[in-house]
Write a protein that holds these residues in place. Structure first.
Motif, PDB file in Angstrom:
ATOM      1  N   ILE A  73       0.853  -1.186   0.000  1.00 37.49           N
ATOM      2  CA  ILE A  73       0.000   0.000   0.000  1.00 37.49           C
ATOM      3  C   ILE A  73       0.891   1.239   0.000  1.00 37.49           C
ATOM      4  N   ALA A  74       0.704   2.089  -1.005  1.00 38.93           N
ATOM      5  CA  ALA A  74       1.484   3.326  -1.132  1.00 38.93           C
ATOM      6  C   ALA A  74       0.588   4.512  -0.790  1.00 38.93           C
ATOM      7  N   ILE A  75       1.026   5.322   0.167  1.00 36.46           N
ATOM      8  CA  ILE A  75       0.212   6.466   0.590  1.00 36.46           C
ATOM      9  C   ILE A  75       1.029   7.747   0.471  1.00 36.46           C
ATOM     10  N   ASP A  76       0.486   8.704  -0.261  1.00 32.47           N
ATOM     11  CA  ASP A  76       1.151  10.005  -0.369  1.00 32.47           C
ATOM     12  C   ASP A  76       0.173  11.103   0.014  1.00 32.47           C
ATOM     13  N   GLY A  77       0.745  12.284   0.278  1.00 30.21           N
ATOM     14  CA  GLY A  77      -0.099  13.438   0.575  1.00 30.21           C
ATOM     15  C   GLY A  77       0.702  14.499   1.281  1.00 30.21           C
ATOM     16  N   PRO A  78       0.117  15.694   1.391  1.00 30.72           N
ATOM     17  CA  PRO A  78       0.842  16.800   2.029  1.00 30.72           C
ATOM     18  C   PRO A  78       0.931  16.628   3.542  1.00 30.72           C
ATOM     19  N   ALA A  79       1.745  17.473   4.168  1.00 27.88           N
ATOM     20  CA  ALA A  79       1.919  17.451   5.618  1.00 27.88           C
ATOM     21  C   ALA A  79       0.568  17.679   6.312  1.00 27.88           C
ATOM     22  N   THR A 130       0.144  -2.406  -4.928  1.00 30.76           N
ATOM     23  CA  THR A 130      -1.189  -3.024  -5.072  1.00 30.76           C
ATOM     24  C   THR A 130      -2.268  -1.945  -5.069  1.00 30.76           C
ATOM     25  N   VAL A 131      -2.108  -0.991  -4.169  1.00 30.03           N
ATOM     26  CA  VAL A 131      -3.076   0.099  -4.095  1.00 30.03           C
ATOM     27  C   VAL A 131      -2.357   1.382  -3.685  1.00 30.03           C
ATOM     28  N   LYS A 132      -2.794   2.489  -4.304  1.00 29.49           N
ATOM     29  CA  LYS A 132      -2.204   3.798  -4.002  1.00 29.49           C
ATOM     30  C   LYS A 132      -3.292   4.738  -3.508  1.00 29.49           C
ATOM     31  N   LEU A 133      -2.963   5.435  -2.433  1.00 29.66           N
ATOM     32  CA  LEU A 133      -3.893   6.429  -1.906  1.00 29.66           C
ATOM     33  C   LEU A 133      -3.215   7.792  -1.918  1.00 29.66           C
ATOM     34  N   TYR A 134      -3.946   8.813  -2.328  1.00 29.91           N
ATOM     35  CA  TYR A 134      -3.453  10.177  -2.189  1.00 29.91           C
ATOM     36  C   TYR A 134      -4.365  10.858  -1.179  1.00 29.91           C
ATOM     37  N   VAL A 135      -3.809  11.086   0.019  1.00 34.28           N
ATOM     38  CA  VAL A 135      -4.619  11.588   1.127  1.00 34.28           C
ATOM     39  C   VAL A 135      -4.397  13.090   1.260  1.00 34.28           C
ATOM     40  N   THR A 136      -5.487  13.843   1.295  1.00 37.27           N
ATOM     41  CA  THR A 136      -5.342  15.284   1.456  1.00 37.27           C
ATOM     42  C   THR A 136      -6.494  15.837   2.288  1.00 37.27           C
ATOM     43  N   ALA A 137      -6.408  17.116   2.614  1.00 36.13           N
ATOM     44  CA  ALA A 137      -7.493  17.826   3.301  1.00 36.13           C
ATOM     45  C   ALA A 137      -7.220  19.294   3.048  1.00 36.13           C
ATOM     46  N   ASP A 138      -8.245  20.146   3.175  1.00 43.50           N
ATOM     47  CA  ASP A 138      -7.970  21.541   2.830  1.00 43.50           C
ATOM     48  C   ASP A 138      -7.060  22.180   3.875  1.00 43.50           C
ATOM     49  N   ILE A 139      -6.421  23.276   3.465  1.00 37.84           N
ATOM     50  CA  ILE A 139      -5.351  23.855   4.271  1.00 37.84           C
ATOM     51  C   ILE A 139      -5.853  24.302   5.650  1.00 37.84           C
ATOM     52  N   ALA A 140      -7.076  24.842   5.715  1.00 41.91           N
ATOM     53  CA  ALA A 140      -7.586  25.327   7.013  1.00 41.91           C
ATOM     54  C   ALA A 140      -7.710  24.155   7.982  1.00 41.91           C
ATOM     55  N   ARG A 179      -0.368  27.487   9.921  1.00 36.90           N
ATOM     56  CA  ARG A 179      -0.896  27.470   8.552  1.00 36.90           C
ATOM     57  C   ARG A 179       0.141  27.990   7.552  1.00 36.90           C
ATOM     58  N   ALA A 180       0.802  29.087   7.907  1.00 28.85           N
ATOM     59  CA  ALA A 180       1.823  29.648   7.011  1.00 28.85           C
ATOM     60  C   ALA A 180       2.961  28.647   6.823  1.00 28.85           C
ATOM     61  N   ASP A 181       3.310  27.948   7.891  1.00 24.62           N
ATOM     62  CA  ASP A 181       4.372  26.950   7.842  1.00 24.62           C
ATOM     63  C   ASP A 181       3.980  25.787   6.900  1.00 24.62           C
ATOM     64  N   LEU A 182       2.730  25.342   7.007  1.00 24.99           N
ATOM     65  CA  LEU A 182       2.265  24.249   6.140  1.00 24.99           C
ATOM     66  C   LEU A 182       2.251  24.693   4.671  1.00 24.99           C
ATOM     67  N   GLU A 183       1.836  25.943   4.436  1.00 22.76           N
ATOM     68  CA  GLU A 183       1.789  26.440   3.052  1.00 22.76           C
ATOM     69  C   GLU A 183       3.191  26.487   2.462  1.00 22.76           C
ATOM     70  N   ARG A 184       4.151  26.876   3.288  1.00 19.66           N
ATOM     71  CA  ARG A 184       5.542  26.939   2.826  1.00 19.66           C
ATOM     72  C   ARG A 184       6.053  25.528   2.512  1.00 19.66           C
ATOM     73  N   ARG A 185       5.697  24.577   3.383  1.00 18.06           N
ATOM     74  CA  ARG A 185       6.135  23.188   3.147  1.00 18.06           C
ATOM     75  C   ARG A 185       5.462  22.609   1.893  1.00 18.06           C
ATOM     76  N   ASP A 186       4.183  22.932   1.694  1.00 10.29           N
ATOM     77  CA  ASP A 186       3.481  22.465   0.477  1.00 10.29           C
ATOM     78  C   ASP A 186       4.216  22.960  -0.767  1.00 10.29           C
ATOM     79  N   ARG A 187       4.602  24.252  -0.735  1.00 13.05           N
ATOM     80  CA  ARG A 187       5.298  24.820  -1.901  1.00 13.05           C
ATOM     81  C   ARG A 187       6.615  24.097  -2.137  1.00 13.05           C
ATOM     82  N   ARG A 188       7.341  23.820  -1.049  1.00 10.84           N
ATOM     83  CA  ARG A 188       8.629  23.123  -1.187  1.00 10.84           C
ATOM     84  C   ARG A 188       8.427  21.703  -1.721  1.00 10.84           C
ATOM     85  N   ASP A 189       7.440  20.995  -1.163  1.00 15.84           N
ATOM     86  CA  ASP A 189       7.216  19.594  -1.545  1.00 15.84           C
ATOM     87  C   ASP A 189       6.725  19.457  -2.988  1.00 15.84           C
TER      88      ASP A 189
END
Ligand code: DC
Length: 217
Positions: A3-9, A124-134, A157-167
């Motif tokens: 199982i492969a799981i990706d997504g933002p912080a 076998t299966v890939k999941l892309y897990v996310t949720a809105d920034i707020a 929130r600002a820290d997560l946005e910066r990490r999203d941009r980097r990732d």
């Protein structure tokens, strides 16, 4: 089963990965912790984080079986990890080591940023897990406060946005949803609901995969 799981912080992918591993009796590797362990060792031995040759050597040496989640979760190590993570030589070493981990034994759950796209394109299966920034900012703030540390929602929130941009913005293995990954948006879901949805997705995907393999036989 792999199982492969990706997504933002702070998307909830780590908790989901641990629970899926326990549920299906699979080993689990949080690959963010691997990058963190490389950075932590660099800080410990006092070499500059920009030293790519040293970082590659450390990456070869890290024990994937003894990663201390609590110690490696501190903010400074996360920041240091984000400087080491874009290095192509480090990623190449860790990609191969993560692949070997996944291939040993009966199967595994790996979570990170490039698992479905680069490390395990045939999972076998890939999941892309996310949720809105707020919502991610709220969850991360609660998590930090739960550990007894002060946290300001807007700073988190600002820290997560910066990490999203980097990732998402880096050249090598940027965070992106694999074409064949199931999108699991956990906005408005509690962990139980997200977990049940993920279990359903995995069961359905592995049934489809068995049918496809059976059909080709
Ligand atoms: O998910 P995390 O905060 O523990 O990740 C730490 C760092 O490692 C972060 O900068 C993203 C990076 N990372 C990566 O580049 N590829 C992965 N598969 C996992 C994490």
């Amino acid at each position: 089963m792999i199982i492969a799981i990706d997504g933002p912080a702070a998307s909830g992918k780590g908790t989901l990965a641990r629970r899926l591993a326990a549920h299906f009796g699979l080993r689990h590797l949080d690959t963010g912790l691997v990058y963190r362990a490389v950075a932590a060792r660099m800080l410990d031995i006092g070499v500059p984080l920009e030293d790519a040759a040293e970082a590659e050597a450390v990456a070869r040496d890290i024990d994937l079986g003894s990663l201390d989640r609590v110690a490696l979760s501190v903010h400074e190590i996360g920041e240091a990890a984000s400087l080491v993570a874009p290095m192509p030589a480090v990623r190449a070493v860790l990609r191969d080591r993560q692949r070997s981990f996944a291939m040993e034994g009966a199967g595994a759950v790996l979570d990170g940023r490039d698992i479905g796209t680069v490390v395990l394109p045939d999972a076998t299966v890939k999941l892309y897990v996310t949720a809105d920034i707020a919502e991610r900012a709220r969850r991360r703030t609660d998590e930090i406060r739960g550990r007894g540390t002060d946290a300001d929602l807007m700073t988190v929130r600002a820290d997560l946005e910066r990490r999203d941009r980097r990732d998402t913005g880096r050249t090598v293995a940027p965070l992106t949803r694999a074409r064949d990954a199931y999108l699991l948006d956990t906005t408005g879901m509690d962990i139980e609901a997200a977990f049940r949805t993920a279990v359903d997705i995995v069961n359905q995907a592995s049934a489809e995969r068995s049918r496809a393999v059976g059909g080709n036989a």
